[in-house]
Design a protein around this motif. Structure first.
Motif, short mmCIF file in Angstrom:
data_model
loop_
_atom_site.label_atom_id
_atom_site.label_comp_id
_atom_site.label_asym_id
_atom_site.label_seq_id
_atom_site.Cartn_x
_atom_site.Cartn_y
_atom_site.Cartn_z
N LEU A 125 60.54 43.63 25.41
CA LEU A 125 59.97 44.07 26.68
C LEU A 125 60.84 45.11 27.38
N SER A 126 61.97 45.45 26.81
CA SER A 126 62.93 46.33 27.48
C SER A 126 63.16 47.62 26.69
N LYS A 127 62.16 48.09 25.99
CA LYS A 127 62.34 49.29 25.18
C LYS A 127 62.66 50.51 26.03
N ALA A 128 62.08 50.58 27.23
CA ALA A 128 62.31 51.76 28.07
C ALA A 128 63.76 51.87 28.50
N VAL A 129 64.30 50.79 29.04
CA VAL A 129 65.69 50.84 29.52
C VAL A 129 66.66 50.92 28.35
N LEU A 130 66.33 50.32 27.22
CA LEU A 130 67.19 50.43 26.04
C LEU A 130 67.24 51.87 25.54
N ALA A 131 66.10 52.56 25.59
CA ALA A 131 66.09 53.96 25.15
C ALA A 131 66.93 54.83 26.07
N VAL A 132 66.84 54.58 27.37
CA VAL A 132 67.60 55.40 28.32
C VAL A 132 69.10 55.13 28.18
N ILE A 133 69.49 53.86 28.18
CA ILE A 133 70.90 53.51 28.06
C ILE A 133 71.45 53.96 26.71
N GLY A 134 70.65 53.83 25.66
CA GLY A 134 71.08 54.30 24.35
C GLY A 134 71.31 55.80 24.33
N LEU A 135 70.46 56.55 25.04
CA LEU A 135 70.66 58.00 25.12
C LEU A 135 71.95 58.32 25.87
N PHE A 136 72.22 57.59 26.95
CA PHE A 136 73.47 57.79 27.68
C PHE A 136 74.68 57.57 26.78
N TYR A 137 74.67 56.46 26.04
CA TYR A 137 75.78 56.17 25.15
C TYR A 137 75.89 57.20 24.03
N ALA A 138 74.77 57.59 23.45
CA ALA A 138 74.80 58.54 22.34
C ALA A 138 75.38 59.89 22.77
N VAL A 139 74.96 60.38 23.92
CA VAL A 139 75.49 61.65 24.41
C VAL A 139 76.98 61.54 24.70
N ALA A 140 77.40 60.41 25.27
CA ALA A 140 78.82 60.24 25.57
C ALA A 140 79.66 60.20 24.29
N TYR A 141 79.20 59.48 23.28
CA TYR A 141 79.95 59.43 22.01
C TYR A 141 79.95 60.78 21.31
N TRP A 142 78.84 61.47 21.35
CA TRP A 142 78.76 62.76 20.67
C TRP A 142 79.68 63.79 21.32
N ASN A 143 79.80 63.73 22.64
CA ASN A 143 80.62 64.70 23.37
C ASN A 143 82.01 64.16 23.68
N ALA A 144 82.46 63.14 22.97
CA ALA A 144 83.78 62.54 23.25
C ALA A 144 84.88 63.51 22.85
N PHE A 145 85.22 64.40 23.76
CA PHE A 145 86.22 65.42 23.48
C PHE A 145 87.62 65.00 23.93
N PHE A 146 87.73 64.57 25.19
CA PHE A 146 89.06 64.31 25.75
C PHE A 146 89.72 63.11 25.07
N SER A 147 88.97 62.04 24.87
CA SER A 147 89.55 60.88 24.20
C SER A 147 89.92 61.20 22.76
N ALA A 148 89.12 62.03 22.08
CA ALA A 148 89.47 62.43 20.71
C ALA A 148 90.73 63.28 20.70
N MET A 149 90.89 64.13 21.70
CA MET A 149 92.09 64.96 21.77
C MET A 149 93.33 64.10 22.02
N LEU A 150 93.18 62.97 22.73
CA LEU A 150 94.32 62.11 23.01
C LEU A 150 94.69 61.22 21.83
N TYR A 151 93.69 60.66 21.17
CA TYR A 151 93.94 59.60 20.20
C TYR A 151 93.90 60.04 18.75
N ILE A 152 93.15 61.09 18.42
CA ILE A 152 93.02 61.52 17.03
C ILE A 152 94.06 62.61 16.75
#
Length: 317
Positions: A216-243
């Motif tokens: 019953l929560s496909k809408a909010v799961l899609a939105v939150i999943g998009l937020f997480y996906a964009v954040a992981y894809w654009n993880a620049f600063f943390s990658a610069m620190l740790y990798i």
């Protein structure tokens, strides 16, 4: 009797007569043609300001060497004779292709784990009789107001032996407090009768979450999943620190090195022969376009859930 009818008629006409201050709502007013034209002009200018830079990037990535030479090494608006040599060189192997695979893996794995953790935590906090839910909710609200800081975060990653590991880009940001609160509010809007009937049937909390709440929560799961996906894809600063190893770079670090820092792209970076490489600017724009494609492909499938998920999830705090 006639006087009564006359008074009634005058009173009805007086009530129907619009006063000076009474106006119809804005959406019932007839649109002003001049206002409509100005709106279309403003909208057209805004669209051009957004589309033209993207089109210039795509055109430059497809332009041949002669067209780039005519532009004196700058961006072009028309590729002349379109050539896909830059995309072929970038996708033939090397640093760029490896970084693309790494970013896709981090995004898929991180989004899945983050959604699972966020949904489980939000469901626990949304239940009225859940043990320890209120202290955890206060802790989440505190996390929204107070950031741990750069140095404590780095020390935690170091103590957990996550430096130069891809898990350093996932585990420290596995759960976002704002996303948990939004999903919790969405779960609280679900009918309580569903949970009561499931408890009567002897369903466990995990079963209720998996078979009732999540479908019953496909809408909010899609939105939150998009937020997480964009954040992981654009993880620049943390990658610069740790990798630290270049062979473990995600796509964000490759963009920084080749596009922002203007590092020369050689044959070992793109997996092609050095003498057969297209111009540097064409390669840089091709890398930039490729880095945008995955999110642009995913977003149209989730866009129809975006407004519904955010509005429903934000109605109740």
């Amino acid at each position: 009797m006639s006087k009564i009818n006359e008074v009634t008629s005058i009173a009805s006409r007086t009530l129907k007569r619009p006063t000076k201050n009474s106006r119809r709502p804005a959406w019932m007013e007839k649109p002003n043609p001049l206002t409509q034209v100005l709106k279309f002009i403003a909208l057209g200018v805004s669209v051009l300001l957004v589309i033209v830079p993207f089109w210039s990037i795509i055109a430059t990535s497809l332009a041949d060497k002669q067209t780039l030479d005519k532009s004196a090494g700058g961006m072009v608006l028309w590729p002349g004779q379109p050539s896909f040599e830059a995309y072929g060189a970038v996708l033939s192997g090397g640093t760029v292709t490896r970084a693309m695979i790494i970013s896709i893996g981090i995004t898929v794995m991180g989004t899945f784990l983050s959604l699972a953790a966020t949904a489980g935590l939000a469901y626990w906090l949304s239940r009225r009789d859940a043990f320890g839910a209120r202290p955890m909710l206060l802790l989440l609200l505190g996390a929204l107001l107070f950031s741990p800081g750069l140095i404590p975060g780095y020390l935690v990653v170091k103590e957990l032996n996550l430096l130069d590991s891809w898990w350093s880009l996932i585990l420290p940001v596995l759960v976002n407090a704002f996303n948990v609160i939004v999903m919790r509010a969405f779960f609280q809007e679900l009918p309580q009768e569903l949970f009561d009937s499931a408890e009567i049937d002897g369903a466990s909390s995990l079963t209720v979450l998996r078979r009732i709440v999540l479908p019953l929560s496909k809408a909010v799961l899609a939105v939150i999943g998009l937020f997480y996906a964009v954040a992981y894809w654009n993880a620049f600063f943390s990658a610069m620190l740790y990798i630290q190893s270049t062979e473990k770079w995600p796509m964000a670090l490759v963009l920084r090195a080749f596009v922002v820092d203007q590092t020369a792209i050689g044959g070992n970076q793109v997996g092609a022969a050095t003498e057969a490489l297209p111009p540097q600017l064409q390669l840089q724009m091709a890398i930039l376009v490729i880095s945008l494609v995955p999110i642009l492909i995913v977003y149209p499938f989730l866009q129809r859930h975006f407004a519904k998920g955010m509005m429903i999830g934000a109605v109740k705090g």
